[in-house]
Design an enzyme around this catalytic site. Structure first.
Site, PDB file in Angstrom:
ATOM      1  N   ASP A  18       0.850  -1.196   0.000  1.00 32.26           N
ATOM      2  CA  ASP A  18       0.000   0.000   0.000  1.00 32.26           C
ATOM      3  C   ASP A  18       0.881   1.240   0.000  1.00 32.26           C
ATOM      4  O   ASP A  18       0.812   2.098  -0.870  1.00 32.26           O
ATOM      5  CB  ASP A  18      -0.910  -0.018   1.234  1.00 32.26           C
ATOM      6  N   GLU A 253       1.435  -6.414  -5.189  1.00 33.90           N
ATOM      7  CA  GLU A 253       0.898  -5.458  -6.170  1.00 33.90           C
ATOM      8  C   GLU A 253       1.986  -4.737  -6.954  1.00 33.90           C
ATOM      9  O   GLU A 253       1.901  -4.568  -8.151  1.00 33.90           O
ATOM     10  CB  GLU A 253       0.105  -4.428  -5.353  1.00 33.90           C
TER      11      GLU A 253
HETATM   12  O1  TRH Z   1       4.561  -6.086   0.433  1.00 34.77           O
HETATM   13  P1  TRH Z   1       3.563  -6.595  -0.541  1.00 34.77           P
HETATM   14  O2  TRH Z   1       3.053  -7.946  -0.338  1.00 34.77           O
HETATM   15  O3  TRH Z   1       2.329  -5.606  -0.582  1.00 34.77           O
HETATM   16  C1  TRH Z   1       1.027  -6.084  -0.513  1.00 34.77           C
HETATM   17  C2  TRH Z   1       0.340  -5.813  -1.812  1.00 34.77           C
HETATM   18  O4  TRH Z   1       0.481  -4.473  -2.149  1.00 34.77           O
HETATM   19  C3  TRH Z   1      -1.126  -6.139  -1.701  1.00 34.77           C
HETATM   20  O5  TRH Z   1      -1.830  -5.770  -2.876  1.00 34.77           O
HETATM   21  C4  TRH Z   1      -1.712  -5.397  -0.536  1.00 34.77           C
HETATM   22  O6  TRH Z   1      -3.062  -5.730  -0.383  1.00 34.77           O
HETATM   23  C5  TRH Z   1      -0.950  -5.783   0.689  1.00 34.77           C
HETATM   24  O7  TRH Z   1       0.403  -5.397   0.532  1.00 34.77           O
HETATM   25  C6  TRH Z   1      -1.521  -5.086   1.896  1.00 34.77           C
HETATM   26  O8  TRH Z   1       4.207  -6.540  -2.011  1.00 34.77           O
HETATM   27  P2  TRH Z   1       4.352  -5.375  -3.048  1.00 34.77           P
HETATM   28  O9  TRH Z   1       3.028  -4.932  -3.568  1.00 34.77           O
HETATM   29  O10 TRH Z   1       5.364  -5.795  -4.034  1.00 34.77           O
HETATM   30  O11 TRH Z   1       4.933  -4.145  -2.217  1.00 34.77           O
HETATM   31  C7  TRH Z   1       6.212  -4.191  -1.662  1.00 34.77           C
HETATM   32  C8  TRH Z   1       6.746  -2.775  -1.678  1.00 34.77           C
HETATM   33  O12 TRH Z   1       7.832  -2.657  -0.776  1.00 34.77           O
HETATM   34  C9  TRH Z   1       7.271  -2.400  -3.052  1.00 34.77           C
HETATM   35  O13 TRH Z   1       6.970  -1.050  -3.349  1.00 34.77           O
HETATM   36  C10 TRH Z   1       8.769  -2.586  -2.903  1.00 34.77           C
HETATM   37  C11 TRH Z   1       8.980  -2.180  -1.456  1.00 34.77           C
HETATM   38  N1  TRH Z   1      10.182  -2.763  -0.857  1.00 34.77           N
HETATM   39  C12 TRH Z   1      11.314  -1.981  -0.802  1.00 34.77           C
HETATM   40  O14 TRH Z   1      11.314  -0.851  -1.280  1.00 34.77           O
HETATM   41  N2  TRH Z   1      12.436  -2.493  -0.238  1.00 34.77           N
HETATM   42  C13 TRH Z   1      12.477  -3.758   0.308  1.00 34.77           C
HETATM   43  O15 TRH Z   1      13.532  -4.180   0.823  1.00 34.77           O
HETATM   44  C14 TRH Z   1      11.282  -4.566   0.251  1.00 34.77           C
HETATM   45  C15 TRH Z   1      11.299  -5.946   0.806  1.00 34.77           C
HETATM   46  C16 TRH Z   1      10.134  -4.032  -0.335  1.00 34.77           C
END
Ligand code: TRH
Length: 356
Positions: A18, A253
């Site tokens: 999010d 996402e």
């Molecule tokens: O963390 P997520 O599983 O996020 C999820 C989804 O958004 C889902 O739709 C939502 O309902 C739920 O959260 C609540 O995976 P996602 O979407 O890839 O988001 C991870 C974010 O974190 C992405 O913008 C990358 C960032 N990130 C970093 O910047 N550095 C890091 O080391 C890591 C592990 C993630």
């Protein structure tokens, strides 16, 4: 021309997507000259995700956030704004564009729903109108977040230099696999399968990292697999981690879209729904990803995605693995079709301009 002010409201449900998506959107809009205020009920992840912030973006805690009078309000993922904010928006609804940024899906309802107005008939926002804005994979949707300089940055990226500079040098003949997922029963068999070839396994931060380290301790014959437990990276570095991969296991996402733009073979673990409700979303995406793919790829890639999403986990390990070169070509082809679409930030800006 006075720059448009945007308020992006984010409620952090769990994980990082999010705030990750909202940050990426805020940063990209600001890079295009917009003034953006990111309002979130939990800003803590930005400490590592965006340690230096971004020019043109201010962040505010949800609790302190009175309506700022911004011409555009983006309510992310049905954040459900505080009632006082909703009432303030209703009082100035004629000078306001209020957008509900929805979750990413390839399912047909997205094209039907994208852009539709949603008049508020009662409650504190009565009289105002929100508009549904759906990201997506076709021109009939709001598109995908894509930074304007993304492709140039990606093309200039030297993965071995990036990996070595961070103390994770890749040995010759090692493939790089990124693992970013939700803990699940298929993890241990997957690691066993990955260990059959020389592999540098980058374990992204989060609960799956600990689960993988635990599973690896019990893995026999893992001589060809080297695992690195990464710290939480800035979003910019996270993107480069995905760029360094030969294969990326992504989730949620935002990271699947990053894998697509990186044009690396990837397996997407959708945000799990207890009743398997994410199956239609998975199948709809596979239809798009594998459209026009060679027959020898459709089965194995589909098996990987379904197994990694809890549907026939055993298939991940007893079916043949997708041919890596063909898999990469298919993702490149898929990316090519998506590059012909306007990106999400541009579409949002045009939507707002059309209403001013
Ligand atoms: O963390 P997520 O599983 O996020 C999820 C989804 O958004 C889902 O739709 C939502 O309902 C739920 O959260 C609540 O995976 P996602 O979407 O890839 O988001 C991870 C974010 O974190 C992405 O913008 C990358 C960032 N990130 C970093 O910047 N550095 C890091 O080391 C890591 C592990 C993630």
């Amino acid at each position: 021309m006075r720059r448009v002010r945007w308020d992006v409201y984010c409620r952090v449900i769990d994980n990082f997507g999010d705030i990750g998506v909202c940050w990426r959107l805020a940063r990209e809009l600001a890079s295009r000259g917009e003034r953006v205020r990111l309002v979130a009920d939990d800003l803590s992840a930005l400490r590592w995700m965006a340690p230096r912030g971004a020019p043109g973006v201010t962040t505010t805690a949800w609790s302190d956030a009175a309506d700022s009078g911004a011409e555009v309000v983006v309510e992310a993922f049905g954040a459900d704004l505080p009632e006082a904010t909703q009432a303030a928006l209703a009082r100035r609804s004629l000078s306001l564009t209020w957008v509900n940024l929805e979750y990413l899906s390839a399912e047909p309802y997205v094209e039907r729903s994208h852009g539709l107005p949603s008049p508020r008939m009662h409650g504190p926002a009565a009289g105002a109108t929100k508009h549904f804005f759906y990201p997506g994979f076709t021109p009939a949707t709001g598109g995908l977040l894509r930074e304007r300089d993304l492709l140039a940055q990606r093309a200039a990226f030297d993965r071995d230099a990036w990996l070595a500079a961070r103390g994770w040098p890749r040995m010759r003949h090692e493939r790089v696999v990124v693992l970013f997922g939700y803990p699940q029963p298929a993890l241990r068999p997957l690691l066993g399968r990955l260990a059959t070839e020389p592999t540098l396994l980058l374990l992204a931060g989060g609960p799956m990292q600990a689960a993988a380290l635990e599973a690896l301790r019990g893995l026999p014959r893992r001589r060809s697999l080297r695992a690195v437990a990464l710290p939480f990276l800035s979003q910019t570095e996270f993107d480069r981690m995905i760029w360094s991969a030969d294969l990326a296991f992504v989730r949620g996402e935002d990271s699947p879209v990053r894998a697509i733009w990186a044009a690396v073979p990837f397996v997407w673990q959708l945000y799990p729904q207890s009743d398997g409700a994410h199956r239609p979303k998975l199948e709809a995406f596979l239809d798009r990803l594998l459209d026009g793919a060679p027959a020898h790829l459709v089965g194995p890639v589909g098996a990987c995605f379904r197994a990694w999403n809890g549907f026939r986990p055993e298939a991940l390990f007893d079916s043949q693995w997708p041919d890596p070169a063909a898999w990469r070509r298919q993702v490149e082809t898929f990316r090519g079709t998506l590059l012909t679409q306007l990106d999400l930030a541009t579409q949002l800006q045009r939507f707002v301009a059309s209403r001013r």
